[in-house]
Design an enzyme around this catalytic site. Structure first.
Site: not given
Ligand code: CP
Ligand code: NVA
Length: 344
Positions: A170, A173, A265, A304, A332
């Site tokens: 990600h 992020q 997370d 996040c 972001r």
């Molecule tokens: N942190 C993040 O990516 O949030 P969303 O899943 O809402 O995009």
């Molecule tokens: N680890 C989480 C992050 C969400 C922003 C997922 O992948 O769902």
């Protein structure tokens, strides 16, 4: 016919002031501190699939640019950066932050974003999706289940592809998070970032970014939930260059001890909903006030989002004075505007 057509074309060009390249020319000699973002082509055309494929120099450039965009957020020249350009956003999974910040970001940069939802590869091959989009738009942002899907999009298009979360990374992020760390701590080197929880996509990107900018990183997770072995090895190699330390432990207290930054997370990521017994393994890994007391007294708490209060984090912590989670969410917007301005 030809004789009529060419003057008509010239007339349209002159009337509309069409530029030979789709990207608008930057303001002449830097009347704005942001002008150099457009004149520097250090990352033009580059895919942002993960922190793994970005150099330390590129990571610093994105974070510095994001900080410039944040400081100069009311500077009108921002609206030239993506003028006439279109971003397509492909979402296989839900989103609040990623969707809104990419779309609002494109609006603020003078461009346009198209939102598309649904699993890729069902109606037609992912490679065909990429080859079509390549002919119409200037950039693809994709949130996918499998990391391979963003790689296929990138391999089959000449326009830049940005990973908006895959099962492996990600990156947007992590970049917003390090911008947040810079805002609160003023540096990267000499800090310890502790990630308490699942060795997941967010942990992978944070670990790689920490290693590449010289932040010590410790991950505390239950046995069996360690990060991807290839990413861990890459982080350790990168850390040799910056002098950072990378530690993975099954003891949350060891991980969090003397941390400047504490991060967690969700325990069950999107796509893992069927793994209902997974949460049991994490019961000693909740970031609560007691666990936070082992971190430095001036440490910041990060997440996040979305967060599950009472699971991976106690409400008192995420809603308390050490929490910077909404700064992360704001960043972001700036970090992704930086990425788009640099690669499109
Ligand atoms: N942190 C993040 O990516 O949030 P969303 O899943 O809402 O995009
Ligand atoms: N680890 C989480 C992050 C969400 C922003 C997922 O992948 O769902």
């Amino acid at each position: 016919m030809l004789n009529v057509f060419i003057p008509l074309l010239n007339y349209i060009k002159e009337t509309l002031h069409l530029s030979p390249s789709q990207r608008m020319a930057p303001p002449a000699t830097g009347s704005s501190p942001l002008a150099k973002v457009l004149t520097e082509d250090l990352m033009r055309g580059k895919d942002v699939l993960g922190i793994a494929s970005l150099s330390a120099q590129e990571l610093h450039l994105i974070i510095d640019t994001a900080q410039q965009l944040y400081i100069n957020k009311f500077d009108d020249t921002q609206t030239l950066f993506a003028k006439g350009q279109t971003l397509v956003m492909l979402f296989e999974k839900p989103s609040l932050r990623t969707r809104v910040t990419f779309e609002a970001g494109m609006t603020q940069l003078g461009g346009h974003a198209i939102y598309m939802e649904g699993q890729l590869g069902l109606r037609e091959p992912v490679s065909d999706v990429a080859k079509n989009l390549d002919r119409w738009v200037d950039c693809i942002m994709a949130r996918t289940f499998e990391h391979k899907t963003v790689e296929i999009l990138a391999a089959n298009s000449k326009i830049p592809v940005i990973n908006g979360l895959s099962d492996l990374e990600h990156p947007c992020q992590a970049l917003a998070d390090f911008q947040t760390i810079l805002q609160h701590k003023g540096k990267f080197k000499g800090l310890k970032l502790a990630f308490i929880g699942d060795g997941n996509n967010v942990a992978n990107s944070l670990m790689l970014l920490a290693a590449k900018v010289g932040t010590d990183f410790a991950l505390g997770c239950p046995a069996g939930y360690e990060p991807n072995a290839d990413i861990l090895n890459l982080a350790k190699q990168e850390a040799l260059k910056t002098g950072a330390t990378i530690t993975v432990t099954n003891d949350p207290i060891e991980a969090i001890k003397n941390a400047d930054v504490v991060y967690t997370d969700v325990w069950i990521s999107m796509g893992e909903e069927a793994q209902t017994d997974k949460a049991l393994a994490f019961k000693n890994f909740q970031v609560d006030s007691k666990l936070m007391s082992y971190a430095k007294s001036d440490s910041i708490f990060m997440h996040c989002l979305p967060a599950h209060r009472g699971e991976e984090v106690e409400g008192l912590v995420i809603d308390g004075p050490q929490s910077v989670v909404y700064d992360q969410a704001e960043n972001r917007l700036h970090a992704q505007k930086a990425i788009m301005s640099l690669v499109m």
